[in-house]
Design a protein around this motif. Structure first.
Motif, PDB file in Angstrom:
ATOM      1  N   GLN A 315       0.923  -1.042   0.092  1.00  0.00           N
ATOM      2  CA  GLN A 315       0.046  -0.126   0.048  1.00  0.00           C
ATOM      3  C   GLN A 315       0.785   1.338  -0.060  1.00  0.00           C
ATOM      4  N   ILE A 316       2.090   1.088   0.715  1.00  0.00           N
ATOM      5  CA  ILE A 316       2.652   2.473   1.316  1.00  0.00           C
ATOM      6  C   ILE A 316       3.823   2.694  -0.076  1.00  0.00           C
ATOM      7  N   ILE A 317       4.536   1.829  -0.397  1.00  0.00           N
ATOM      8  CA  ILE A 317       5.695   1.969  -1.428  1.00  0.00           C
ATOM      9  C   ILE A 317       5.222   1.471  -2.903  1.00  0.00           C
ATOM     10  N   GLY A 318       4.250   0.833  -2.855  1.00  0.00           N
ATOM     11  CA  GLY A 318       3.627   0.463  -4.130  1.00  0.00           C
ATOM     12  C   GLY A 318       2.732   1.098  -4.518  1.00  0.00           C
ATOM     13  N   TRP A 319       1.482   1.038  -4.087  1.00  0.00           N
ATOM     14  CA  TRP A 319       0.370   1.919  -4.735  1.00  0.00           C
ATOM     15  C   TRP A 319       0.442   3.440  -4.581  1.00  0.00           C
ATOM     16  N   ARG A 320       0.618   3.862  -3.471  1.00  0.00           N
ATOM     17  CA  ARG A 320       0.769   5.229  -3.063  1.00  0.00           C
ATOM     18  C   ARG A 320       1.497   5.806  -3.956  1.00  0.00           C
ATOM     19  N   GLU A 321       2.897   5.327  -4.168  1.00  0.00           N
ATOM     20  CA  GLU A 321       3.849   5.899  -5.043  1.00  0.00           C
ATOM     21  C   GLU A 321       3.357   5.775  -6.601  1.00  0.00           C
ATOM     22  N   PHE A 322       2.777   4.709  -6.840  1.00  0.00           N
ATOM     23  CA  PHE A 322       2.365   4.351  -8.238  1.00  0.00           C
ATOM     24  C   PHE A 322       1.042   5.349  -8.797  1.00  0.00           C
TER      25      PHE A 322
END
Length: 516
Positions: A315-322
């Motif tokens: 959620q934090i380093i994948g989706w949020r940054e994406f």
């Protein structure tokens, strides 16, 4: 009204830098403060009516931003930094972003105005068009810069979250072993994160409260008086408006709720707005918490199972940054995307919660009371109904921005228009998140208390989600029937005869007329 700090202290005769701090950039160590000189530099913070009224906004959302900004002001003052703070009820406040910056520039005559990259394209355009535009510095809060994401898109013309997420794991080293392979031998444990809450499920820990102090209480009185006609409730405000409170919320999540977060992250239950979710998106989006420190805090809990750690990390380093990368790659045209030609307004009951559909009444009720709903309520209840109904995607985004305390433009737009509404035609997600009432029945207890039957698509007792689901698949058959990920859905649709489909279409049309 509290006087601006700069009025009560010595202002340098020559101001070198005027450092602009926006309401979602409350980080005293951001690049905007690099080489800050307390003797010759001044910080500018502004509360402007324009930013609270360009869309209708939940009272708690307004209060959260204003209280957070005022606490940050005092934190800067405690560090010895000079702050020129314009409060919203200052008689001299013009209420407009550009004119307040111009007024400060004329007053202090800085040799340079400095700002961090705005998170909102609309605000970035305002800064760019100023007569004296600021020097823009990169936002180090994020783990992937805009330039890095642009390079990723050059290598992957159709960017996919999973590919990006693996690249971010390798870059950060988070949840990676010594051979640069994923801990546990797999990148994704999502299959283990789909359990519903049953009667014998574990107890849900209570979130720690953040009682309003004097500063926040002043803001609450201001909001109650000046924004009395804004949506939502102000009562019971207990949001983390300081970094200390945000860190306490993080610690409570990691200790008490993280171990079961993964398993139950897709679950819903009546009367439970928070469940095992972190509820840290607000402090993250206002930069009160840093993404890396949040993930590292989670990974220090050695008792948390890998599916929870991986799901939260994603959620934090994948989706949020994406989604941030997609936003800045695609704006401003992204806001106009409407691949499914949806043209209906938001249903009226999204503002009141007055509906017989129990799942929607619950999710909207949580939103009205708390300015919050967890991600499954947002995606698979609120967003799902709007998509199946055919609501204009940007209208869904505007409602999201209005009603959630953690909403900022770069997060909300790709999540609503792209992921939730499939308005971008597959840029964010390779298929629409289309489901019938049976999904909600499987993941919640709502249907047990609802007058509608999720198994029925036609008739007085038919669940509107189920009716609209089959109508959606039928209506968009040409677009989605060849999508490999939707093969089973269309196989099920093909089992329905012409008479049933005609009845579904009629009932779907009646639902649309009734709720919009």
């Amino acid at each position: 009204m509290r006087e601006p700090f700069v009025e009560r202290s010595h202002t340098p005769k020559t101001v070198r830098h005027l450092v602009l701090v926006l309401g979602d950039q409350l980080d005293a160590d951001s690049a905007a403060f690099d080489d800050f000189d307390p003797a010759s530099d001044v910080v500018l913070q502004m509360e402007v009516m324009e930013e609270t009224s360009y869309i209708a906004q939940h009272k708690k959302r307004i209060a959260y931003f204003l209280a957070s900004m005022r606490h940050f002001r005092d934190e800067l003052i405690a560090r010895g930094r000079r702050v020129h703070y314009v409060e919203i009820d200052d008689p001299a406040n013009t209420g407009r972003f550009e004119t307040e910056i111009g007024r400060a520039q004329r007053r202090f005559k800085p040799s340079r105005t400095i700002a961090l990259e705005p998170g909102d394209w609309r605000v970035a355009e305002k800064l760019r068009r100023l007569p004296e535009p600021p020097e823009i510095r990169p936002d180090r809060h994020f783990l992937c810069s805009r330039e890095e994401f642009a390079n990723f898109c050059e290598k992957h013309p159709r960017p996919i979250l999973e590919t990006f997420y693996r690249a971010m794991r390798r870059k950060t080293g988070l949840l990676m072993d010594r051979e640069n392979q994923p801990v546990g031998g797999a990148w994704n444990f999502d299959a283990e994160n789909r359990k519903a809450l049953g009667r014998n499920s574990p107890a849900i820990p209570t979130r720690p409260s953040c009682p309003p102090d004097e500063i926040t209480a002043d803001v609450l009185r201001l909001v109650a008086k000046r924004f009395a006609d804004s949506p939502g409730k102000i009562e019971g405000f207990d949001l983390p408006v300081t970094r200390g409170e945000a860190l306490a919320q993080l610690d409570a999540f990691v200790t008490e709720r993280l171990p079961l977060f993964g398993t139950y992250q897709d679950a819903m239950r009546s009367g439970e707005p928070f469940l095992f979710h972190s509820v840290l998106s607000g402090p993250l989006n206002l930069h009160r918490l840093q993404p890396r420190e949040v993930v590292e805090a989670a990974l220090r809990n050695k008792g948390a199972p890998l599916n929870a750690l991986e799901g939260f990390t994603r959620q934090i380093i994948g989706w949020r940054e994406f989604v941030r990368g997609i936003y800045w790659q695609r704006m401003p045209h992204y806001a106009d995307e409407n691949a499914l030609d949806a043209d209906l307004p938001m249903p009226r009951f999204y503002w009141s919660g007055n509906t017989d559909m129990r799942c929607l009444a619950e999710a909207i009720g949580h939103t009205i009371d708390h300015a919050y709903a967890h991600h499954i309520e947002r995606l698979m209840v609120l967003g799902l109904f709007a998509m199946l109904l055919g609501v204009r995607p940007y209208e869904v985004h505007r409602w999201h921005m209005s009603m959630f305390w953690d909403a900022v433009d770069w997060v909300s737009l790709p999540n609503t228009l792209g992921m939730s509404q499939h308005g971008d035609g597959g840029i964010v997600g390779t298929k629409p998140y289309a489901a019938s009432g049976n999904y909600i029945n499987r993941m919640s207890d709502h249907c047990r208390h609802c007058r509608f039957d999720p198994r029925q698509s036609v008739g007085e007792d038919a669940c509107p989600f189920t009716t609209l689901y089959w109508n959606f698949l039928d209506k968009h058959r040409r677009r989605f029937a060849s999508n490999v990920r939707m093969r089973n859905q269309y196989s099920n649709l093909d089992r329905k005869d012409g008479a049933e489909l005609r009845a579904i279409r009629r009932q779907a049309a009646a639902i649309s007329q009734r709720v919009t």
